[in-house]
Motif scaffolding. Structure first.
Motif, PDB file in Angstrom:
ATOM      1  N   VAL A 214       0.875  -1.174   0.000  1.00  0.00           N
ATOM      2  CA  VAL A 214       0.000   0.000   0.000  1.00  0.00           C
ATOM      3  C   VAL A 214       0.907   1.217   0.000  1.00  0.00           C
ATOM      4  CG1 VAL A 214      -1.802   1.266   1.202  1.00  0.00           C
ATOM      5  CG2 VAL A 214      -1.810  -1.239   1.255  1.00  0.00           C
ATOM      6  N   ASN A 215       0.887   1.950  -1.107  1.00  0.00           N
ATOM      7  CA  ASN A 215       1.795   3.069  -1.320  1.00  0.00           C
ATOM      8  C   ASN A 215       1.084   4.362  -0.941  1.00  0.00           C
ATOM      9  OD1 ASN A 215       3.943   4.623  -2.184  1.00  0.00           O
ATOM     10  ND2 ASN A 215       3.444   4.438  -4.364  1.00  0.00           N
ATOM     11  N   ARG A 216       1.549   5.012   0.127  1.00  0.00           N
ATOM     12  CA  ARG A 216       0.913   6.226   0.616  1.00  0.00           C
ATOM     13  C   ARG A 216       1.903   7.389   0.579  1.00  0.00           C
ATOM     14  NH1 ARG A 216       0.704   5.813   5.598  1.00  0.00           N
ATOM     15  NH2 ARG A 216       1.828   3.849   5.920  1.00  0.00           N
TER      16      ARG A 216
ATOM     17  N   ASP B 219       3.257   0.450   3.185  1.00  0.00           N
ATOM     18  CA  ASP B 219       2.983  -0.762   3.964  1.00  0.00           C
ATOM     19  C   ASP B 219       3.215  -1.971   3.061  1.00  0.00           C
ATOM     20  OD1 ASP B 219       2.149   0.868   6.106  1.00  0.00           O
ATOM     21  OD2 ASP B 219       0.113   0.959   5.294  1.00  0.00           O
TER      22      ASP B 219
ATOM     23  N   GLU C 151       2.899   9.183   2.896  1.00  0.00           N
ATOM     24  CA  GLU C 151       3.759   9.230   4.077  1.00  0.00           C
ATOM     25  C   GLU C 151       4.542   7.939   4.314  1.00  0.00           C
ATOM     26  OE1 GLU C 151      -0.444   8.143   5.395  1.00  0.00           O
ATOM     27  OE2 GLU C 151       0.537   9.506   3.966  1.00  0.00           O
TER      28      GLU C 151
ATOM     29  N   GLU D 278       4.393   8.298  -5.321  1.00  0.00           N
ATOM     30  CA  GLU D 278       4.349   8.428  -3.865  1.00  0.00           C
ATOM     31  C   GLU D 278       5.704   8.039  -3.271  1.00  0.00           C
ATOM     32  OE1 GLU D 278       2.039   9.979  -2.463  1.00  0.00           O
ATOM     33  OE2 GLU D 278       0.294   9.782  -3.768  1.00  0.00           O
TER      34      GLU D 278
ATOM     35  N   THR E 200       6.462  -1.502   7.511  1.00  0.00           N
ATOM     36  CA  THR E 200       6.238  -0.190   6.905  1.00  0.00           C
ATOM     37  C   THR E 200       7.581   0.506   6.710  1.00  0.00           C
ATOM     38  OG1 THR E 200       4.044   0.032   7.916  1.00  0.00           O
ATOM     39  CG2 THR E 200       5.123   2.054   7.174  1.00  0.00           C
TER      40      THR E 200
END
Length: 370
Positions: A126-128, A133, A130, A275, A143
């Motif tokens: 999961v590319n965010r 994950d 901030e 990201e 993370t």
């Protein structure tokens, strides 16, 4: 300090292992994974040009490469019978076996505190904005502030995040590679040419060994039966009677000694990040081998990425600076390599002077700071 403090590197090849060491040197925690269960103990050679050695010198690793490899600064051309035609100066270079380069890079990175995990890959992420994950293939989760996709020309992470528009495409040639004991005359970058323009190349990778390659044109990717590779390379090089080539071929008795692959290329448009996932090495730019610069570009990427992280405070700023510093330089090398490849396919004899001039100008370009 930059907010990027914990990095996952996917792929422990030349680019990934260099990045692991370079990032540790600027204080970043590094976890490097590779789907392979162990470091390959066999492999072809690599020619590290002056720019690659300069980048290695910035990491204090150039001397280790010279100690294990072979320094040369000449370019020799022979006819297919082994008669020397001319000798020209070449950029100072180091030929080295790829497994030996891998040992140098990984030993340095692990000594600096990087963690290497083998037989492991990314199952999902999961590319965010901030952080990222990551769930691994063994079920673990973690993370990271940044994920570096150094997983090669067929990068799964690139396909997932950048789509199929950047998928590699066939360049119209395939390469045959093998290692052999070094003949005395192979003390530089050597090319053996037939009257029709077919060419075999060789360069030393240590005092005792050399690397030999042959590029074959085809409109579509070739498929070679692995069990017959040693026989097929002998057939293809039967026209070359140079003692150095014949002696080397005599040592090729098993198919596993021959490495064959179609030349698939790609160049991802900038920026090279989405990201908190960034591309490095062949995942971002995979050229043909005509400039002998694929590995060198990956090494430069690693040095520049670490430098950008050390020189900025935000992760976004570091990644933008990295793409800005690398894209045009890598595009120049990819374009030159592909043009040399096309020259060989279209008219190797007629394009010889044009190719020589392009090589010279691009070598000079590589001499510029990264």
């Amino acid at each position: 300090m930059n907010e990027i403090k914990r990095v996952l590197i996917v792929g422990s090849g030349i680019g990934g292992a260099t990045a692991a060491y370079a990032l540790r040197r600027v204080g970043v925690d590094v976890h490097c994974i590779d789907i392979k269960t162990e470091t390959p103990m066999v492999g072809s050679g690599i020619c590290m040009l002056h720019n690659a050695m300069r980048a290695m010198a910035s990491l204090d690793l150039a001397q280790a490469c010279l100690d294990s490899g072979y320094h040369f600064d000449a370019f020799r051309q022979f006819d297919s019978a082994g008669q020397l035609l001319r000798t020209n100066p070449a950029p100072p270079s180091c030929g080295i076996r790829r497994p030996e380069l891998a040992r140098i890079l990984e030993t340095a990175a692990e000594g600096a505190g990087a963690i290497f995990d083998r037989g492991l890959t990314v199952q999902s992420l999961v590319n965010r904005a901030e952080g990222v994950d990551v769930r691994f293939s063994d079920g673990r989760e973690a993370t990271y502030d940044l994920v570096v996709a150094a997983d090669g020309v067929y990068s799964r992470l690139r396909q997932q995040l950048f789509g199929t528009d950047c998928s590699p495409r066939f360049a119209g040639q395939s390469v045959w590679r093998f290692n052999a004991p070094r003949p005395a005359e192979v003390d530089a970058f050597c090319l053996f040419r037939t009257a029709s323009g077919r060419t075999v190349g060789s360069f030393p990778t240590s005092q005792e060994s050399c690397y030999i390659f042959y590029l074959e044109n085809s409109p579509e990717p070739l498929r070679v039966p692995e069990a017959e590779a040693h026989l097929l390379i002998r057939e293809r090089l039967s026209e070359f009677t140079a003692p150095a080539i014949r002696a080397s071929l005599e040592c090729v008795t098993q198919p596993r000694q021959v490495i064959f692959r179609p030349l698939d290329i790609t160049l991802v448009p900038a920026p090279w990040h989405r990201e908190r996932v960034v591309l490095l090495g062949d995942a971002a730019h995979a050229p043909t081998p005509h400039m002998t610069s694929g590995g060198g570009m990956a090494i430069e990427d690693a040095v520049v990425l670490a430098d950008c992280i050390a020189a900025t405070q935000s992760g976004q700023a570091a990644l933008e600076l990295y793409s800005n510093r690398r894209y045009e330089r890598c595009k120049t090398i990819c374009d030159a390599s592909l043009q040399l490849c096309r020259n060989e396919q279209q008219d190797p004899l007629g394009n010889r002077e044009k190719s020589a001039a392009l090589l010279l100008s691009t070598y000079q370009f590589l001499g510029q700071p990264i």
